[in-house]
Design a protein around this motif. Structure first.
Motif, PDB file in Angstrom:
ATOM      1  N   ASP A  83      38.479  62.532   7.537  1.00 39.91           N
ATOM      2  CA  ASP A  83      37.373  62.526   6.579  1.00 39.91           C
ATOM      3  C   ASP A  83      36.252  61.592   7.030  1.00 39.91           C
ATOM      4  O   ASP A  83      35.075  61.896   6.849  1.00 39.91           O
ATOM      5  CB  ASP A  83      37.866  62.099   5.191  1.00 39.91           C
ATOM      6  N   ARG A  84      36.627  60.446   7.611  1.00 38.79           N
ATOM      7  CA  ARG A  84      35.618  59.477   8.059  1.00 38.79           C
ATOM      8  C   ARG A  84      34.866  59.950   9.296  1.00 38.79           C
ATOM      9  O   ARG A  84      33.721  59.577   9.513  1.00 38.79           O
ATOM     10  CB  ARG A  84      36.270  58.124   8.344  1.00 38.79           C
ATOM     11  N   ASP A  85      35.536  60.741  10.134  1.00 41.13           N
ATOM     12  CA  ASP A  85      34.917  61.224  11.375  1.00 41.13           C
ATOM     13  C   ASP A  85      35.186  62.723  11.509  1.00 41.13           C
ATOM     14  O   ASP A  85      36.188  63.132  12.092  1.00 41.13           O
ATOM     15  CB  ASP A  85      35.483  60.472  12.574  1.00 41.13           C
ATOM     16  N   PRO A  86      34.279  63.551  10.951  1.00 43.41           N
ATOM     17  CA  PRO A  86      34.503  65.004  10.977  1.00 43.41           C
ATOM     18  C   PRO A  86      34.690  65.578  12.383  1.00 43.41           C
ATOM     19  O   PRO A  86      35.437  66.538  12.550  1.00 43.41           O
ATOM     20  CB  PRO A  86      33.254  65.569  10.301  1.00 43.41           C
ATOM     21  N   ALA A  87      34.073  64.991  13.398  1.00 46.93           N
ATOM     22  CA  ALA A  87      34.258  65.501  14.766  1.00 46.93           C
ATOM     23  C   ALA A  87      35.703  65.277  15.218  1.00 46.93           C
ATOM     24  O   ALA A  87      36.312  66.154  15.838  1.00 46.93           O
ATOM     25  CB  ALA A  87      33.280  64.839  15.728  1.00 46.93           C
ATOM     26  N   PHE A  88      36.253  64.109  14.898  1.00 46.05           N
ATOM     27  CA  PHE A  88      37.655  63.834  15.189  1.00 46.05           C
ATOM     28  C   PHE A  88      38.542  64.814  14.423  1.00 46.05           C
ATOM     29  O   PHE A  88      39.473  65.402  14.978  1.00 46.05           O
ATOM     30  CB  PHE A  88      38.003  62.387  14.810  1.00 46.05           C
ATOM     31  N   GLY A  89      38.257  64.983  13.130  1.00 45.73           N
ATOM     32  CA  GLY A  89      39.044  65.888  12.296  1.00 45.73           C
ATOM     33  C   GLY A  89      39.025  67.310  12.820  1.00 45.73           C
ATOM     34  O   GLY A  89      40.067  67.974  12.881  1.00 45.73           O
ATOM     35  N   TYR A  90      37.845  67.774  13.230  1.00 45.52           N
ATOM     36  CA  TYR A  90      37.727  69.131  13.756  1.00 45.52           C
ATOM     37  C   TYR A  90      38.545  69.281  15.042  1.00 45.52           C
ATOM     38  O   TYR A  90      39.289  70.249  15.205  1.00 45.52           O
ATOM     39  CB  TYR A  90      36.269  69.482  14.010  1.00 45.52           C
ATOM     40  N   ALA A  91      38.424  68.310  15.939  1.00 48.86           N
ATOM     41  CA  ALA A  91      39.151  68.385  17.212  1.00 48.86           C
ATOM     42  C   ALA A  91      40.656  68.388  16.977  1.00 48.86           C
ATOM     43  O   ALA A  91      41.388  69.181  17.572  1.00 48.86           O
ATOM     44  CB  ALA A  91      38.742  67.217  18.114  1.00 48.86           C
ATOM     45  N   LEU A  92      41.128  67.499  16.090  1.00 46.36           N
ATOM     46  CA  LEU A  92      42.558  67.421  15.807  1.00 46.36           C
ATOM     47  C   LEU A  92      43.068  68.705  15.161  1.00 46.36           C
ATOM     48  O   LEU A  92      44.066  69.282  15.600  1.00 46.36           O
ATOM     49  CB  LEU A  92      42.849  66.221  14.891  1.00 46.36           C
ATOM     50  N   LEU A  93      42.372  69.166  14.138  1.00 47.96           N
ATOM     51  CA  LEU A  93      42.835  70.367  13.436  1.00 47.96           C
ATOM     52  C   LEU A  93      42.757  71.608  14.311  1.00 47.96           C
ATOM     53  O   LEU A  93      43.606  72.492  14.213  1.00 47.96           O
ATOM     54  CB  LEU A  93      42.056  70.553  12.141  1.00 47.96           C
ATOM     55  N   ARG A  94      41.772  71.659  15.182  1.00 47.65           N
ATOM     56  CA  ARG A  94      41.671  72.812  16.091  1.00 47.65           C
ATOM     57  C   ARG A  94      42.911  72.885  17.002  1.00 47.65           C
ATOM     58  O   ARG A  94      43.473  73.963  17.206  1.00 47.65           O
ATOM     59  CB  ARG A  94      40.398  72.728  16.911  1.00 47.65           C
ATOM     60  N   VAL A  95      43.344  71.744  17.525  1.00 50.05           N
ATOM     61  CA  VAL A  95      44.535  71.729  18.383  1.00 50.05           C
ATOM     62  C   VAL A  95      45.780  72.078  17.569  1.00 50.05           C
ATOM     63  O   VAL A  95      46.622  72.865  18.015  1.00 50.05           O
ATOM     64  CB  VAL A  95      44.691  70.363  19.090  1.00 50.05           C
ATOM     65  N   ILE A  96      45.906  71.513  16.361  1.00 46.42           N
ATOM     66  CA  ILE A  96      47.067  71.811  15.519  1.00 46.42           C
ATOM     67  C   ILE A  96      47.123  73.299  15.182  1.00 46.42           C
ATOM     68  O   ILE A  96      48.183  73.920  15.268  1.00 46.42           O
ATOM     69  CB  ILE A  96      47.064  70.939  14.247  1.00 46.42           C
ATOM     70  N   ASP A 144      43.133  58.417  21.619  1.00 46.40           N
ATOM     71  CA  ASP A 144      43.256  56.968  21.448  1.00 46.40           C
ATOM     72  C   ASP A 144      43.142  56.591  19.972  1.00 46.40           C
ATOM     73  O   ASP A 144      43.905  55.741  19.486  1.00 46.40           O
ATOM     74  CB  ASP A 144      42.186  56.236  22.254  1.00 46.40           C
ATOM     75  N   ARG A 145      42.227  57.210  19.250  1.00 42.14           N
ATOM     76  CA  ARG A 145      42.052  56.923  17.830  1.00 42.14           C
ATOM     77  C   ARG A 145      43.311  57.311  17.051  1.00 42.14           C
ATOM     78  O   ARG A 145      43.768  56.570  16.193  1.00 42.14           O
ATOM     79  CB  ARG A 145      40.839  57.678  17.286  1.00 42.14           C
ATOM     80  N   LEU A 146      43.884  58.466  17.364  1.00 39.65           N
ATOM     81  CA  LEU A 146      45.100  58.902  16.693  1.00 39.65           C
ATOM     82  C   LEU A 146      46.255  57.951  16.994  1.00 39.65           C
ATOM     83  O   LEU A 146      47.007  57.563  16.094  1.00 39.65           O
ATOM     84  CB  LEU A 146      45.457  60.332  17.120  1.00 39.65           C
ATOM     85  N   MET A 147      46.386  57.544  18.243  1.00 36.43           N
ATOM     86  CA  MET A 147      47.504  56.685  18.630  1.00 36.43           C
ATOM     87  C   MET A 147      47.406  55.291  18.019  1.00 36.43           C
ATOM     88  O   MET A 147      48.416  54.596  17.907  1.00 36.43           O
ATOM     89  CB  MET A 147      47.614  56.610  20.155  1.00 36.43           C
ATOM     90  N   GLU A 148      46.227  54.874  17.582  1.00 34.36           N
ATOM     91  CA  GLU A 148      46.078  53.571  16.923  1.00 34.36           C
ATOM     92  C   GLU A 148      46.873  53.518  15.615  1.00 34.36           C
ATOM     93  O   GLU A 148      47.227  52.430  15.160  1.00 34.36           O
ATOM     94  CB  GLU A 148      44.604  53.272  16.650  1.00 34.36           C
ATOM     95  N   VAL A 149      47.141  54.668  15.005  1.00 43.57           N
ATOM     96  CA  VAL A 149      47.867  54.693  13.728  1.00 43.57           C
ATOM     97  C   VAL A 149      49.307  55.196  13.892  1.00 43.57           C
ATOM     98  O   VAL A 149      49.994  55.451  12.910  1.00 43.57           O
ATOM     99  CB  VAL A 149      47.110  55.530  12.660  1.00 43.57           C
TER     100      VAL A 149
END
Length: 156
Positions: A111-124, A17-22
């Motif tokens: 950068d603002r939310d490292p947990a989000f960044g980790y989850a996104l980069l792990r999938v990528i 949801d956070r990713l889709m906001e942008v």
């Protein structure tokens, strides 16, 4: 070989949801160049429909198709790492609808939310690992029969 994981399917709902906001919705006509090899990489897409070919300019002026992506696939990862240049070119093989993401904006979210960044980069990274395995298999299929003629092994 298992199918590549789809980013929007496997990203936890809160982060999706956070990713889709942008995200913004875009479309490409059949035959339209989406980006060129060595061009500036500052965005990425998740395909909603259609097919995109990834290509390289090996010789001559016409790019050589090396892979294709379909609905649900991630298009573009070069926005993540310097020198921020595309490793391939991309062209719409059919009409394409996609979600577009600005790379700098997504990096800022990470950068603002490292947990989000980790989850996104792990999938990528998992998607990219699958693509490397698939490319390795294709190369072995193409070149392994020829390696036996020279008596030399073929190693990746």
């Amino acid at each position: 070989m298992t199918a590549p994981r789809r980013l929007l399917r496997v990203l936890p709902a809160e982060y999706r949801d956070r990713l889709m906001e942008v995200a913004s919705e875009v479309s490409f006509a059949q035959g339209e160049r989406i980006f060129e090899e060595k061009g500036r990489a500052d965005e990425f897409w998740i395909l909603r429909s259609g097919t995109v070919t990834l290509d390289l300019r090996l010789s001559g002026t016409r790019p050589t198709a090396v892979s294709s992506l379909d609905s649900g696939d991630l298009l573009g990862w070069s926005w993540l790492f310097p020198p921020y240049e595309w490793d391939f070119g991309a062209e719409a093989l059919s009409p394409v609808r996609a979600y577009r993401f600005d790379g700098a904006e997504v990096q800022e979210l990470c950068d603002r939310d490292p947990a989000f960044g980790y989850a996104l980069l792990r999938v990528i990274v998992e998607i990219l690992a699958h693509r490397v395995r698939a490319a390795r298999t294709r190369l072995l299929d193409l070149f392994a029969p020829h390696a036996g003629r020279t008596g030399k092994g073929f190693v990746f």
